[in-house]
Write a protein that holds these residues in place. Structure first.
Motif, PDB file in Angstrom:
ATOM      1  N   ILE A  46      -6.129  22.521  18.930  1.00 21.70           N
ATOM      2  CA  ILE A  46      -6.746  23.081  17.922  1.00 21.70           C
ATOM      3  C   ILE A  46      -7.252  21.923  16.802  1.00 21.70           C
ATOM      4  N   TRP A  47      -6.399  21.198  16.500  1.00 25.88           N
ATOM      5  CA  TRP A  47      -6.534  20.355  15.592  1.00 25.88           C
ATOM      6  C   TRP A  47      -7.667  19.283  16.112  1.00 25.88           C
ATOM      7  N   GLY A  48      -7.454  18.735  17.255  1.00 19.97           N
ATOM      8  CA  GLY A  48      -8.403  17.828  17.658  1.00 19.97           C
ATOM      9  C   GLY A  48      -9.619  18.403  17.849  1.00 19.97           C
ATOM     10  N   ALA A  92     -15.373  17.944  15.499  1.00 23.43           N
ATOM     11  CA  ALA A  92     -16.355  18.722  15.163  1.00 23.43           C
ATOM     12  C   ALA A  92     -16.692  18.290  13.662  1.00 23.43           C
ATOM     13  N   PHE A  93     -15.636  17.790  12.873  1.00 21.45           N
ATOM     14  CA  PHE A  93     -15.729  17.435  11.701  1.00 21.45           C
ATOM     15  C   PHE A  93     -16.485  15.985  11.771  1.00 21.45           C
ATOM     16  N   LEU A  94     -15.857  15.327  12.866  1.00 24.42           N
ATOM     17  CA  LEU A  94     -16.705  13.719  12.814  1.00 24.42           C
ATOM     18  C   LEU A  94     -18.222  14.231  13.143  1.00 24.42           C
ATOM     19  N   GLY A  95     -18.571  14.881  13.885  1.00 24.10           N
ATOM     20  CA  GLY A  95     -19.978  15.209  14.121  1.00 24.10           C
ATOM     21  C   GLY A  95     -20.623  15.476  12.720  1.00 24.10           C
ATOM     22  N   GLY A  96     -20.001  16.334  11.809  1.00 24.05           N
ATOM     23  CA  GLY A  96     -20.571  16.322  10.523  1.00 24.05           C
ATOM     24  C   GLY A  96     -20.706  15.200   9.788  1.00 24.05           C
ATOM     25  N   VAL A  97     -19.796  14.432   9.782  1.00 20.72           N
ATOM     26  CA  VAL A  97     -19.571  13.036   9.190  1.00 20.72           C
ATOM     27  C   VAL A  97     -20.690  12.450   9.779  1.00 20.72           C
ATOM     28  N   ARG A  98     -21.148  12.035  10.654  1.00 21.26           N
ATOM     29  CA  ARG A  98     -22.419  11.266  11.415  1.00 21.26           C
ATOM     30  C   ARG A  98     -23.462  11.767  10.999  1.00 21.26           C
ATOM     31  N   TYR A 125     -20.569  15.377  19.838  1.00 24.74           N
ATOM     32  CA  TYR A 125     -19.220  15.433  18.895  1.00 24.74           C
ATOM     33  C   TYR A 125     -18.972  16.895  18.904  1.00 24.74           C
ATOM     34  N   VAL A 126     -19.699  17.586  18.315  1.00 25.45           N
ATOM     35  CA  VAL A 126     -19.246  19.112  18.015  1.00 25.45           C
ATOM     36  C   VAL A 126     -19.311  19.917  19.431  1.00 25.45           C
ATOM     37  N   THR A 127     -20.027  19.392  20.294  1.00 26.68           N
ATOM     38  CA  THR A 127     -19.812  20.082  21.870  1.00 26.68           C
ATOM     39  C   THR A 127     -18.630  19.675  22.553  1.00 26.68           C
ATOM     40  N   VAL A 176     -16.195   8.423  20.209  1.00 24.45           N
ATOM     41  CA  VAL A 176     -16.148   8.192  18.719  1.00 24.45           C
ATOM     42  C   VAL A 176     -15.902   6.715  18.484  1.00 24.45           C
ATOM     43  N   LEU A 177     -14.732   6.199  19.032  1.00 28.12           N
ATOM     44  CA  LEU A 177     -14.188   4.817  18.871  1.00 28.12           C
ATOM     45  C   LEU A 177     -15.368   3.761  19.121  1.00 28.12           C
ATOM     46  N   ILE A 178     -16.075   3.885  20.245  1.00 29.85           N
ATOM     47  CA  ILE A 178     -17.128   2.982  20.629  1.00 29.85           C
ATOM     48  C   ILE A 178     -18.385   3.365  19.795  1.00 29.85           C
ATOM     49  N   ALA A 179     -19.031   4.761  19.755  1.00 28.54           N
ATOM     50  CA  ALA A 179     -20.390   4.955  19.211  1.00 28.54           C
ATOM     51  C   ALA A 179     -20.380   4.819  17.672  1.00 28.54           C
ATOM     52  N   ASP A 180     -19.185   5.222  17.049  1.00 30.02           N
ATOM     53  CA  ASP A 180     -19.248   4.997  15.465  1.00 30.02           C
ATOM     54  C   ASP A 180     -19.130   3.349  15.161  1.00 30.02           C
ATOM     55  N   ALA A 181     -18.197   2.739  15.786  1.00 28.89           N
ATOM     56  CA  ALA A 181     -18.215   1.185  15.711  1.00 28.89           C
ATOM     57  C   ALA A 181     -19.433   0.673  15.768  1.00 28.89           C
ATOM     58  N   ARG A 182     -20.099   1.080  16.969  1.00 34.98           N
ATOM     59  CA  ARG A 182     -21.499   0.410  17.139  1.00 34.98           C
ATOM     60  C   ARG A 182     -22.674   0.873  16.312  1.00 34.98           C
ATOM     61  N   ALA A 183     -22.355   2.096  15.873  1.00 31.94           N
ATOM     62  CA  ALA A 183     -23.432   2.699  14.898  1.00 31.94           C
ATOM     63  C   ALA A 183     -23.190   1.721  13.407  1.00 31.94           C
ATOM     64  N   ALA A 184     -22.072   1.455  13.258  1.00 34.39           N
ATOM     65  CA  ALA A 184     -21.593   0.983  11.629  1.00 34.39           C
ATOM     66  C   ALA A 184     -22.454  -0.420  11.836  1.00 34.39           C
TER      67      ALA A 184
END
Length: 147
Positions: free
Chosen positions: A40-42, A47-53, A75-77, A105-113
């Motif tokens: 549930i938490w994960g 989904a929250f990380l999708g909203g952040v992006r 992320y939301v899916t 997320v680890l890979i995509a968000d680091a690259r996006a940054a």
């Protein structure tokens, strides 16, 4: 440099993953509850990380809208599918999907940054932060497989 608020709000939400993994290994009787709560938490955090992006894309006009929308949908899916699998009691599939999602997320968000499509500090924060979730989720997977 990772801002102080990102350290608190970045690493704090990773603690339930650690507690979930410890719960599965340290208390066989409570293991199903620990796994269920971790799913549930994960799912919620995914989904929250999708909203952040997506939120970053709204706030920074130089961010790629297409990349932000696609990332948010992915992320939301993943979070939604993991939640559905968990509710159907396919716990191993749910936890594995979350682990794959957090690796993404680890890979995509680091690259996006690095390209300006996410906050610059994500280049440092996301690999460290998401590694906690991934290691915890994989520990839960091992526990589920060994049953």
């Amino acid at each position: 440099m990772v801002p102080t608020t990102s350290r608190v709000f970045g690493y704090g939400p990773m603690l339930p993953f650690v507690f979930g993994a410890l719960g599965t290994w340290c208390s066989p009787r409570l293991s199903p509850v620990a796994i269920g709560l971790t799913v549930i938490w994960g799912s919620l955090i995914m989904a929250f990380l999708g909203g952040v992006r997506r939120g970053f894309g709204f706030g920074d006009p130089s961010a790629s809208t297409k990349a932000e929308i696609l990332t948010m949908i992915l992320y939301v899916t993943i979070g939604g599918m993991a939640s559905i699998l968990g509710s159907l009691r396919f716990m191993l599939s749910s936890v594995l999907l979350l682990a794959v999602g957090y690796i993404l997320v680890l890979i995509a968000d680091a690259r996006a940054a690095k390209s300006g499509d996410a906050p610059a500090h994500f280049a440092i924060l996301r690999p460290r932060q998401m590694s906690i979730a991934v290691i915890s989720l994989l520990a839960i997977c091992v526990n589920l497989i060994e049953r």
